[in-house]
Each structure stands twice: as structure tokens, then as C-alpha cells.
Write an enzyme that holds these catalytic residues in place. Structure first.
Site, PDB file in Angstrom:
ATOM      1  N   HIS A  62      -6.845  -6.159  -0.502  1.00  0.00           N
ATOM      2  CA  HIS A  62      -5.739  -5.215  -0.382  1.00  0.00           C
ATOM      3  C   HIS A  62      -4.685  -5.743   0.594  1.00  0.00           C
ATOM      4  O   HIS A  62      -4.986  -5.917   1.774  1.00  0.00           O
ATOM      5  CB  HIS A  62      -6.272  -3.883   0.118  1.00  0.00           C
ATOM      6  CG  HIS A  62      -5.260  -2.795   0.166  1.00  0.00           C
ATOM      7  ND1 HIS A  62      -4.578  -2.371  -0.951  1.00  0.00           N
ATOM      8  CD2 HIS A  62      -4.798  -2.034   1.187  1.00  0.00           C
ATOM      9  CE1 HIS A  62      -3.746  -1.395  -0.613  1.00  0.00           C
ATOM     10  NE2 HIS A  62      -3.860  -1.172   0.672  1.00  0.00           N
ATOM     11  N   ASP A  90      -8.922  -5.870  -4.946  1.00  0.00           N
ATOM     12  CA  ASP A  90      -8.452  -4.876  -3.978  1.00  0.00           C
ATOM     13  C   ASP A  90      -9.553  -3.846  -3.752  1.00  0.00           C
ATOM     14  O   ASP A  90     -10.042  -3.238  -4.702  1.00  0.00           O
ATOM     15  CB  ASP A  90      -7.175  -4.199  -4.502  1.00  0.00           C
ATOM     16  CG  ASP A  90      -6.476  -3.366  -3.443  1.00  0.00           C
ATOM     17  OD1 ASP A  90      -7.151  -2.560  -2.769  1.00  0.00           O
ATOM     18  OD2 ASP A  90      -5.249  -3.504  -3.300  1.00  0.00           O
ATOM     19  N   SER A 122       0.843  -1.190   0.000  1.00  0.00           N
ATOM     20  CA  SER A 122       0.000   0.000   0.000  1.00  0.00           C
ATOM     21  C   SER A 122       0.888   1.253   0.000  1.00  0.00           C
ATOM     22  O   SER A 122       1.714   1.398  -0.900  1.00  0.00           O
ATOM     23  CB  SER A 122      -0.941  -0.061   1.216  1.00  0.00           C
ATOM     24  OG  SER A 122      -2.001   0.821   1.049  1.00  0.00           O
ATOM     25  N   ASP A 145     -17.709 -13.972 -13.021  1.00  0.00           N
ATOM     26  CA  ASP A 145     -16.782 -15.090 -12.837  1.00  0.00           C
ATOM     27  C   ASP A 145     -16.612 -15.935 -14.106  1.00  0.00           C
ATOM     28  O   ASP A 145     -15.473 -16.232 -14.513  1.00  0.00           O
ATOM     29  CB  ASP A 145     -17.273 -15.905 -11.621  1.00  0.00           C
ATOM     30  CG  ASP A 145     -16.682 -17.294 -11.500  1.00  0.00           C
ATOM     31  OD1 ASP A 145     -15.703 -17.591 -12.205  1.00  0.00           O
ATOM     32  OD2 ASP A 145     -17.189 -18.079 -10.675  1.00  0.00           O
ATOM     33  N   VAL A 189     -14.126 -20.140 -16.763  1.00  0.00           N
ATOM     34  CA  VAL A 189     -14.415 -21.183 -15.772  1.00  0.00           C
ATOM     35  C   VAL A 189     -15.160 -20.568 -14.594  1.00  0.00           C
ATOM     36  O   VAL A 189     -14.894 -19.437 -14.197  1.00  0.00           O
ATOM     37  CB  VAL A 189     -13.112 -21.892 -15.294  1.00  0.00           C
ATOM     38  CG1 VAL A 189     -12.168 -20.921 -14.625  1.00  0.00           C
ATOM     39  CG2 VAL A 189     -13.437 -23.054 -14.344  1.00  0.00           C
TER      40      VAL A 189
END
Ligand SMILES: *[C@@H]1O[C@H](CO)[C@@H](O)[C@H](O)[C@H]1NC(C)=O
Ligand SMILES: *[C@@H]1O[C@H](CO)[C@@H](O)[C@H](O)[C@H]1NC(C)=O
Ligand SMILES: *[C@@H]1O[C@H](CO)[C@@H](O)[C@H](O)[C@H]1NC(C)=O
Length: 541
Positions: free
Chosen positions: A473, A434, A190, A256, A261
């Protein structure tokens, strides 16, 4: 590992100067105010949760605890550098550890874990604690008493304190062990990841290897953007937090399969980019709604916990509009995009955190780093009432962040030319889910580097980027996290074994082990056949 029982009297194991006799290092353009050095024996510390993930528990550590304070020439700062030198079984390496949020470092918190692995480790406050009087996360350091920006401390956090720490640490390492470290590393996530890129750009010879996770590059843009959700919520009417969980589930379910897949993960940067979820599809759906309440925790303060009662809730087009705005990200009234929105599949809960109070009203709990960054760094107005911020006010604040802070903090300062030439290695992993820093900024930066330095393969000689599907994150999220990224960097630096993939793993709450071998950008995880939870069922293409 040394398996001998702990001894009470250690004596000096190395050829250098005993701990208590270490002298002040020499640092050009700074005055050393003080050096304190004393052996610490049988040190232990419990694991504690911090913003960057749990700091590991340590026990039975024996080290030389060095604290150096310094002041830059012509400045009135007081910068602390903490260096911990293992008394035995030093692995010959130095590791500098970065900060997070608005802090240059976390003091002692993350040193023990690395000392336990044999590293001589250091951190610095960059002067941002104002001589140990404030929490740097408050942002209070960014303005002087007269209300003008504290340029000295801005520069310290931007990059100067990285080099101070490296010079001081290498000096005391040489004094204590009688030799230079064989290799020097940076590790941070970060803000600490951004510091890693700044280290590479500004001090390309300080570190042989840099592990810079989820770097806070584009800081003048993404930090304001982390405050966009609170502005949207407060101006639209604050919904119960359960709508966010429902939407996150639906976004993942819809996007997804785009990567070929259905495994619960949006696995490639391309499927993330092509995920165009329409929030209206959930309007009219009734869900069982559990909300978030606040509870005072003795260690970490106020924390969010599930409220005791749940009720049914029907999703409305007003809810859908909120989700659309958060996914879209900040923009002007006439539609000019200012930055990216929340990545599809990422948790809404940190930037769009909502709690139900005791009196049954709802409040937004903003990401405090974003709030303090806007108040003290961008707006430079401690009196600013953030709860009243309109869209128009937001746009002004976002633009002020760029105009005022860009010259020091912008990505133009992160030129890696010197690092490439130095022979150093830069390793980054970044969660595709994130929830604080958008992966789209990371892609854009990396693509810029590839364009500048002759393409992905040429850049991979010295800088590798791995995206982790579903990872949050710095740690966590719903996807596997890299198992030993520092180990991968060390093998690359010391043995020339460049990491082709980064092994990652996660055990779900249900006890299912999910593994992936993360691909180096721009390659993508591609399903071949077999168990979707196993790394071996995927290749990088
Ligand atoms: C080291 O500390 C632990 C507690 O953390 C204690 O049980 C143990 O006796 C100590 N060992 C020595 C040699 O002092
Ligand atoms: C290391 O030394 C500093 C300065 O004397 C002190 O404040 C700190 O508590 C020491 N740390 C440990 C773990 O003993
Ligand atoms: C509701 O409670 C919160 C604290 O939990 C307080 O800040 C707020 O002022 C209260 N609102 C009303 C209308 O009483």
C-alpha cells in the site's frame, strides 16, 4: 540546482510581494480568519516513518512559510492551509499534497521534500484537527459534541477542502512570485489518492495533473472490510502471527507461476483473480514459529518487533479456517458477499496483526483507521466496544457504513466526465499486494470508467492505471515500486509524453535488484526470456 553556498540575507528574488507582506486570499463562501507568512531559512527535518511511507529528510531549505486559516460561511469549522514557497529556484509549479487514513493532510511533514524539488507545495487539515486540538486519525472529528455527525467536516474531507487549498495556494503563489503557477498538480496516496479522484470529479480545473496512488475509493466498503480480520480472529480464537507469514509464503508460491513465470511475484491482475489457494493444504505442517511482540518506540509509539523466543507449531484446520475467512472477505451468515477479502499474496500483518503480550496471551492489533472509521463514522457510537463485535454485529456495521456514508462518500461522486473534458491527466499506480485496499475494487472502478468512456484506449488518453506486482500500500511490499511516478505525470502533462510503462525497482534484503516496467491496465506483464529480475525480460501484452 543552485550550488552556491547558502547566503544569510536572501532579499526578494521574485517580482511579487515579499513574504511577510502577503495578504489574505479571497475565497468565495469562506471567511479568512488569519494569514501568517514568514521566511524560514536553512530548514532541516529528519526522515520519519509515517503511515504512507517514509517522509524524506530535508536540509538547507529556504522558503516562505504561509499559514492561512479560514471558516466556511455558515459553518463553525477552522480550516488550516499550509503553503511553502521556495525562496529560490522555484520550478514554476504548484503541488497540492493529500492526506491519508482519516486525515485530509499531514501538515508540514510532506511539504519539505517537494519544496526541495522546487515546487510550491501545500497541505490542508480540512478542519479535522479541530483547531490543532486532536489527531484526525482518531476519527473524533466525525461527531459533534452532541453526538450527531459533523456534516461540515465530512464534506471538507470528502472534497471541499481540496478546492479551498487550491484557491488559497494559487492566490499566495501569484502574490509571492508575481505570476500564476505554470502547472498545478495533486499528489496523494490512499485517502490522498481518493482525494485526487474527488479533485478530478468535483474540481476538474484545479489541477493539470493528478497522481493518485492506491486511492481509497469504495471507502464505505473496504474500510469496514479491513476490520473483518480482527472480527474473524477474536471470534475464532487468536492464533500466533507466524501462521500468517507461512500462509503468505505458500499463497505466493502457489499462485506466482499462474502468470507464466516463477519470479516470486503474482504479476498480473488475471493471475490474482485466478489464484484459488486452498488453506487446508497446509494442515498438519509443522513450522518454526516466531511471534510478534510490542515495543515502545520513542518516535512512532508502540511497534511490533519479533519476540525473543521461537517454538514449533503444527498448523491446524482451525488455522486454515481463519485464513479462508480472511481471504474470502466479509459476508453475511447466509453467504452474501459484502466486499473482497485480502488479495492473494498481500501481507496479513496490518489487518490481521497479532501480538503476544507479556503475560503470554495473544491480542489482535486492529488497523486503527478501520476501527475509528467504524466507531465514529459508521456506527456513530464512541462507546461501542469493538472487541466484542460478532459476525452479526459486523454485518450491521458494514451495512450502516454504506447506508449512512454512501450518499457523500460513494463512488457515484467520483464521476470523471468533467476532468476528461478539461484536458487534465490522471495517473494511478496500485500495488497488487496492497494489504489495506484491495486491488479488485480498483479494477472494478477502472472497468466502469472504461465502459463509460469508450474503452481502455480512449480512457488512456487522459487516465492511466498501472498495477505493481507484489507492491504494498503506497510503498513497499515484496515487489518493485515505481521509481518516479510524479516525473512521469509531469512529462505527460507538460510535454504530452504519455507514460506507456512505469519503471519500477526494488532491492531485496539480499541485495538483489529487481526491476519491472509496469504495464498500463488492462495490459499484463508477460515474460519473454532472460533474467526474471530484469524488466527487459518482460513485455506488456
Ligand atoms: C544550516 O543548518 C546546519 C544544521 O542543520 C548548520 O550546520 C549550518 O551551519 C546552517 N547554515 C547556516 C548558513 O546557518
Ligand atoms: C510555519 O508557520 C506556522 C504558523 O506561524 C508555524 O506554526 C510553523 O511552525 C512554521 N513552520 C516552520 C517550518 O517554521
Ligand atoms: C495481559 O497483558 C495485557 C497487556 O499486555 C493486559 O491488557 C491483559 O489484561 C493481561 N491479561 C491477563 C489475563 O492478565
Amino acid at each position: 540546482m543552485n550550488m552556491e553556498p547558502a547566503q544569510v540575507n536572501f532579499g526578494q528574488q521574485y517580482m511579487g510581494t515579499p513574504c511577510a507582506q502577503l495578504v489574505a486570499p479571497v475565497l468565495p463562501e469562506a471567511e479568512i480568519l488569519k494569514i501568517e507568512a514568514a521566511e524560514v531559512h536553512n530548514y532541516s527535518f529528519p526522515t520519519i516513518p509515517i503511515f504512507q511511507g517514509p517522509a524524506p529528510a530535508v536540509s538547507a531549505l529556504d522558503f516562505c512559510n504561509v499559514t492561512v486559516s479560514l471558516r466556511h460561511s455558515g459553518a463553525d469549522d477552522t480550516v488550516y492551509v499550509n503553503v511553502w514557497l521556495p525562496l529560490r529556484d522555484w520550478n514554476g509549479r504548484y503541488q497540492a499534497i493529500g492526506g491519508g487514513g482519516l486525515a485530509a493532510g499531514f501538515g508540514d511533514l510532506l511539504l519539505g521534500g517537494q519544496v526541495a524539488h522546487g515546487y510550491a507545495a501545500s497541505s490542508t487539515d480540512g478542519g479535522l484537527t479541530l483547531d490543532n486540538t486532536i489527531d484526525p486519525m482518531s476519527g473524533l472529528w466525525a461527531l459533534k459534541e452532541d453526538g450527531t455527525p459533523n456534516d461540515v467536516l465530512h464534506l471538507n474531507l470528502a472534497w471541499r477542502s481540496i478546492h479551498d487549498m487550491a484557491v488559497v495556494s494559487k492566490d499566495v503563489i501569484k502574490q509571492f512570485y508575481g505570476s500564476d503557477p505554470s502547472y498545478s498538480y495533486w499528489q496523494g496516496c490512499s485517502q490522498g489518492g481518493r482525494q485526487g479522484y474527488a479533485a478530478a470529479a468535483k474540481y476538474p480545473h484545479d489541477f493539470d495533473g493528478i497522481l493518485a496512488t492506491a486511492p481509497a475509493i469504495d471507502i464505505t466498503e473496504f474500510v469496514p472490510a479491513d476490520y473483518w480480520p480482527p472480527v474473524v480472529l477474536r471470534n475464532a480464537g487468536i492464533p500466533p502471527s507466524c501462521i500468517f507469514e507461512e500462509y503468505q509464503k505458500s499463497i505466493i508460491a502457489e499462485c506466482d507461476p499462474l502468470d507464466g513465470v516463477t519470479d516470486g511475484l503474482i504479476s498480473t491482475h488475471e493471475s490474482l483473480e485466478s489464484c484459488k489457494f486452498d488453506p487446508d493444504t497446509l494442515v498438519g505442517k509443522t513450522i518454526s514459529c516466531g511471534e510478534g511482540c510490542q515495543e515502545l518506540d520513542p518516535v512512532i509509539g508502540w511497534k511490533k518487533v519479533p519476540c525473543k523466543k521461537t517454538s514449533d507449531l503444527t498448523l491446524t484446520s482451525a488455522h486454515a479456517d481463519i485464513i479462508r475467512e480472511i481471504l474470502r472477505g466479509p459476508h453475511t451468515a447466509d453467504g452474501k458477499q459484502l466486499w473482497y477479502g485480502l488479495a492473494p499474496g498481500a501481507d496479513f500483518d496490518v489487518t490481521a496483526s497479532v501480538i503476544l503480550t507479556e503475560n503470554d496471551t495473544r491480542e489482535v492489533v486492529p488497523f486503527m483507521v478501520a476501527e475509528n472509521f467504524l466507531k465514529y463514522l459508521a456506527l456513530q457510537d464512541p462507546e461501542y466496544d469493538m472487541t466484542k463485535m460478532t459476525h452479526e454485529d459486523y454485518v450491521k456495521a458494514h451495512e450502516l457504513s454504506i447506508t449512512r456514508l454512501g450518499p457523500l462518500w460513494g463512488n457515484q461522486e467520483l464521476d470523471l466526465t468533467g476532468f476528461k473534458q478539461s484536458g487534465g491527466k490522471l495517473l494511478t499506480w496500485f500495488g497488487l499486494a496492497d494489504q489495506y485496499i484491495t486491488p479488485f475494487g480498483m479494477m472494478r472502478y477502472r472497468e466502469g470508467i472504461q465502459t463509460k468512456f469508450g474503452g481502455a484506449d480512449a480512457v488512456d488518453e487522459w487516465y492511466r492505471l498501472f498495477f505493481a506486482p507484489g507492491a504494498g500500500h503506497c510503498f513497499g511490499g515484496h515487489g518493485p515500486n515505481p521509481v518516479d511516478p510524479l516525473g512521469a505525470l509531469v512529462s505527460w502533462v507538460e510535454e504530452g509524453k504519455a507514460p506507456d510503462v512505469l519503471p519500477a525497482a526494488r532491492t531485496t534484503e539480499a541485495g538483489v535488484e529487481i526491476t519491472r516496467d509496469l504495464c498500463r491496465f488492462p495490459k499484463k506483464l508477460t515474460y519473454t526470456n532472460g533474467d526474471v529480475n530484469e524488466a527487459a525480460s518482460f513485455t506488456c501484452q
